[in-house]
Design a protein around this motif. Sequence first.
Motif, PDB file in Angstrom:
ATOM      1  N   SER A 107       0.816  -1.221   0.000  1.00 53.92           N
ATOM      2  CA  SER A 107       0.000   0.000   0.000  1.00 53.92           C
ATOM      3  C   SER A 107       0.848   1.268   0.000  1.00 53.92           C
ATOM      4  CB  SER A 107      -0.921   0.009   1.226  1.00 53.92           C
ATOM      5  OG  SER A 107      -0.168   0.160   2.428  1.00 53.92           O
ATOM      6  N   ALA A 108       2.181   1.118  -0.073  1.00 53.56           N
ATOM      7  CA  ALA A 108       3.097   2.264  -0.011  1.00 53.56           C
ATOM      8  C   ALA A 108       2.847   3.094   1.241  1.00 53.56           C
ATOM      9  CB  ALA A 108       2.975   3.126  -1.273  1.00 53.56           C
ATOM     10  N   GLY A 109       2.574   2.396   2.348  1.00 56.60           N
ATOM     11  CA  GLY A 109       2.410   3.068   3.632  1.00 56.60           C
ATOM     12  C   GLY A 109       1.018   3.577   3.909  1.00 56.60           C
ATOM     13  N   ALA A 110       0.071   3.318   3.003  1.00 54.50           N
ATOM     14  CA  ALA A 110      -1.278   3.862   3.174  1.00 54.50           C
ATOM     15  C   ALA A 110      -2.169   3.002   4.063  1.00 54.50           C
ATOM     16  CB  ALA A 110      -1.942   4.036   1.808  1.00 54.50           C
ATOM     17  N   ALA A 111      -1.833   1.727   4.242  1.00 56.54           N
ATOM     18  CA  ALA A 111      -2.673   0.846   5.065  1.00 56.54           C
ATOM     19  C   ALA A 111      -2.737   1.354   6.505  1.00 56.54           C
ATOM     20  CB  ALA A 111      -2.121  -0.573   5.029  1.00 56.54           C
ATOM     21  N   ARG A 112      -3.906   1.289   7.106  1.00 56.67           N
ATOM     22  CA  ARG A 112      -4.080   1.756   8.481  1.00 56.67           C
ATOM     23  C   ARG A 112      -3.504   0.724   9.446  1.00 56.67           C
ATOM     24  NH1 ARG A 112      -7.513   5.988   9.198  1.00 56.67           N
ATOM     25  NH2 ARG A 112      -7.925   5.346  11.333  1.00 56.67           N
ATOM     26  N   ILE A 113      -2.639   1.175  10.327  1.00 59.09           N
ATOM     27  CA  ILE A 113      -1.951   0.261  11.236  1.00 59.09           C
ATOM     28  C   ILE A 113      -2.927  -0.363  12.220  1.00 59.09           C
ATOM     29  CG2 ILE A 113      -0.173   0.122  13.036  1.00 59.09           C
ATOM     30  CD1 ILE A 113       1.245   2.431  11.462  1.00 59.09           C
ATOM     31  N   SER A 114      -3.926   0.393  12.638  1.00 63.62           N
ATOM     32  CA  SER A 114      -4.927  -0.164  13.555  1.00 63.62           C
ATOM     33  C   SER A 114      -5.684  -1.314  12.900  1.00 63.62           C
ATOM     34  CB  SER A 114      -5.899   0.933  13.996  1.00 63.62           C
ATOM     35  OG  SER A 114      -6.540   1.520  12.869  1.00 63.62           O
ATOM     36  N   GLU A 115      -5.959  -1.204  11.597  1.00 61.98           N
ATOM     37  CA  GLU A 115      -6.658  -2.281  10.887  1.00 61.98           C
ATOM     38  C   GLU A 115      -5.755  -3.501  10.726  1.00 61.98           C
ATOM     39  OE1 GLU A 115      -8.132  -0.796   7.219  1.00 61.98           O
ATOM     40  OE2 GLU A 115      -9.574   0.576   8.158  1.00 61.98           O
ATOM     41  N   ILE A 116      -4.471  -3.260  10.463  1.00 59.85           N
ATOM     42  CA  ILE A 116      -3.524  -4.372  10.359  1.00 59.85           C
ATOM     43  C   ILE A 116      -3.472  -5.131  11.682  1.00 59.85           C
ATOM     44  CG2 ILE A 116      -1.087  -4.994  10.067  1.00 59.85           C
ATOM     45  CD1 ILE A 116      -0.817  -2.630   8.159  1.00 59.85           C
ATOM     46  N   ALA A 117      -3.369  -4.385  12.793  1.00 54.24           N
ATOM     47  CA  ALA A 117      -3.303  -5.015  14.113  1.00 54.24           C
ATOM     48  C   ALA A 117      -4.568  -5.829  14.387  1.00 54.24           C
ATOM     49  CB  ALA A 117      -3.104  -3.946  15.185  1.00 54.24           C
TER      50      ALA A 117
ATOM     51  N   ALA B 289       1.968  12.883 -11.433  1.00 52.11           N
ATOM     52  CA  ALA B 289       0.987  13.654 -10.675  1.00 52.11           C
ATOM     53  C   ALA B 289       1.115  15.132 -11.033  1.00 52.11           C
ATOM     54  CB  ALA B 289       1.189  13.441  -9.177  1.00 52.11           C
ATOM     55  N   CYS B 290       0.095  15.886 -10.709  1.00 49.64           N
ATOM     56  CA  CYS B 290       0.054  17.302 -11.078  1.00 49.64           C
ATOM     57  C   CYS B 290       0.637  18.155  -9.956  1.00 49.64           C
ATOM     58  CB  CYS B 290      -1.382  17.721 -11.380  1.00 49.64           C
ATOM     59  SG  CYS B 290      -1.526  19.439 -11.938  1.00 49.64           S
ATOM     60  N   GLY B 291       1.941  18.468 -10.046  1.00 51.60           N
ATOM     61  CA  GLY B 291       2.578  19.321  -9.063  1.00 51.60           C
ATOM     62  C   GLY B 291       2.677  18.669  -7.699  1.00 51.60           C
ATOM     63  N   TRP B 292       3.255  19.412  -6.738  1.00 46.72           N
ATOM     64  CA  TRP B 292       3.465  18.861  -5.409  1.00 46.72           C
ATOM     65  C   TRP B 292       2.154  18.620  -4.673  1.00 46.72           C
ATOM     66  CZ3 TRP B 292       7.708  16.500  -4.466  1.00 46.72           C
ATOM     67  CH2 TRP B 292       8.910  16.914  -5.080  1.00 46.72           C
ATOM     68  N   ALA B 293       1.143  19.439  -4.946  1.00 43.24           N
ATOM     69  CA  ALA B 293      -0.162  19.209  -4.305  1.00 43.24           C
ATOM     70  C   ALA B 293      -0.756  17.883  -4.781  1.00 43.24           C
ATOM     71  CB  ALA B 293      -1.111  20.359  -4.623  1.00 43.24           C
ATOM     72  N   GLY B 294      -0.619  17.592  -6.078  1.00 41.60           N
ATOM     73  CA  GLY B 294      -1.117  16.333  -6.611  1.00 41.60           C
ATOM     74  C   GLY B 294      -0.331  15.147  -6.084  1.00 41.60           C
ATOM     75  N   ILE B 295       0.982  15.324  -5.952  1.00 37.83           N
ATOM     76  CA  ILE B 295       1.832  14.261  -5.404  1.00 37.83           C
ATOM     77  C   ILE B 295       1.432  13.969  -3.954  1.00 37.83           C
ATOM     78  CG2 ILE B 295       4.188  13.721  -4.666  1.00 37.83           C
ATOM     79  CD1 ILE B 295       5.157  15.241  -7.173  1.00 37.83           C
ATOM     80  N   ALA B 296       1.216  15.018  -3.178  1.00 41.24           N
ATOM     81  CA  ALA B 296       0.817  14.844  -1.776  1.00 41.24           C
ATOM     82  C   ALA B 296      -0.474  14.040  -1.680  1.00 41.24           C
ATOM     83  CB  ALA B 296       0.647  16.209  -1.104  1.00 41.24           C
ATOM     84  N   LEU B 297      -1.447  14.370  -2.518  1.00 36.31           N
ATOM     85  CA  LEU B 297      -2.726  13.676  -2.498  1.00 36.31           C
ATOM     86  C   LEU B 297      -2.566  12.216  -2.899  1.00 36.31           C
ATOM     87  CD1 LEU B 297      -5.820  13.835  -2.197  1.00 36.31           C
ATOM     88  CD2 LEU B 297      -5.914  14.472  -4.620  1.00 36.31           C
ATOM     89  N   GLU B 298      -1.833  11.975  -3.994  1.00 41.01           N
ATOM     90  CA  GLU B 298      -1.705  10.613  -4.496  1.00 41.01           C
ATOM     91  C   GLU B 298      -0.867   9.728  -3.580  1.00 41.01           C
ATOM     92  OE1 GLU B 298      -0.564   8.338  -8.694  1.00 41.01           O
ATOM     93  OE2 GLU B 298      -0.946  10.494  -8.643  1.00 41.01           O
ATOM     94  N   ALA B 299       0.086  10.323  -2.854  1.00 40.22           N
ATOM     95  CA  ALA B 299       0.957   9.535  -1.977  1.00 40.22           C
ATOM     96  C   ALA B 299       0.373   9.342  -0.585  1.00 40.22           C
ATOM     97  CB  ALA B 299       2.326  10.209  -1.874  1.00 40.22           C
ATOM     98  N   GLY B 300      -0.773   9.933  -0.307  1.00 42.54           N
ATOM     99  CA  GLY B 300      -1.443   9.690   0.964  1.00 42.54           C
ATOM    100  C   GLY B 300      -1.136  10.685   2.065  1.00 42.54           C
TER     101      GLY B 300
END
Length: 277
Positions: free
Chosen positions: A174-184, A227-238
Amino acid sequence: MDASTAPEVIRRPVPAHMAHVVSSISCYRERGLGLTNFRHAAPLALPLLINLGTPFRIALGRAPGRSDSQPSFVAGLFPGPVQIESDGRAICIQIDFTPLGAYRFYGGAVPDLTARMVDIGDLLGRDGRELGERVAEAEGWRQRLEIIETFVLERTVNEPSPAIAAAIGRLWRSAGAARISEIATDIGWSRKHLSRRFQNEIGVSPKTLARMLRFHRACELARSGSACGWAGIALEAGFADQAHLAREFREFSGERPTSWAARLAHTDPRLMREAGG
């Protein structure tokens, strides 16, 4: 960069029987041109480096000085920039372990390596010192690599717990997007217990690894221009927003996103070829 003085980097394909332990195998030789303020931002691999030339000067989170000379060493995960300098005469072989591969190789010593570089003899004892001597005496890259690969395979005797392996798999995919509480919850552990076990086997908490993975996802997106600029990168990377991404870049790379991008744009490519004799 003049090709006659550019460092030579030889990437050896990771054999299939080592893919569960190692992410990359490389040989590096300088031919007069050293490294100045070279950076690795929050590396996701744990290196074992055999020095055959002038030692690198390496520091974690700061510029290295004369006292930061690092001969053959092993290192753990570090959630920040690793800065490297050399004098143009560095020669080395480096094995990069995956986080799970490092546990398979080092076992319970992994947490002791976090945010540290340790002399190979101090961690692996006489076996580590003898490895360096055997590699130095070997003829050619191929023989040196075979010695190291055999050494790694013979010592890969520890198995991470299935739950931790599953947790890392979820975070990585998930490239770090998975919720740790859900994994636990899915594992059947409390979040606190997962964090403690995770640090014991990987060296950092699942939250820290997730942040590192999101940072590297943002770096990938920036390089690809998908992605579209740094704002788009931030959104797509979580990330929560662009300001959140900027804070993580400063922590993990020591730079603002725009400074990081500008530096990479001027980085000279390394000469690469497949490992031969």
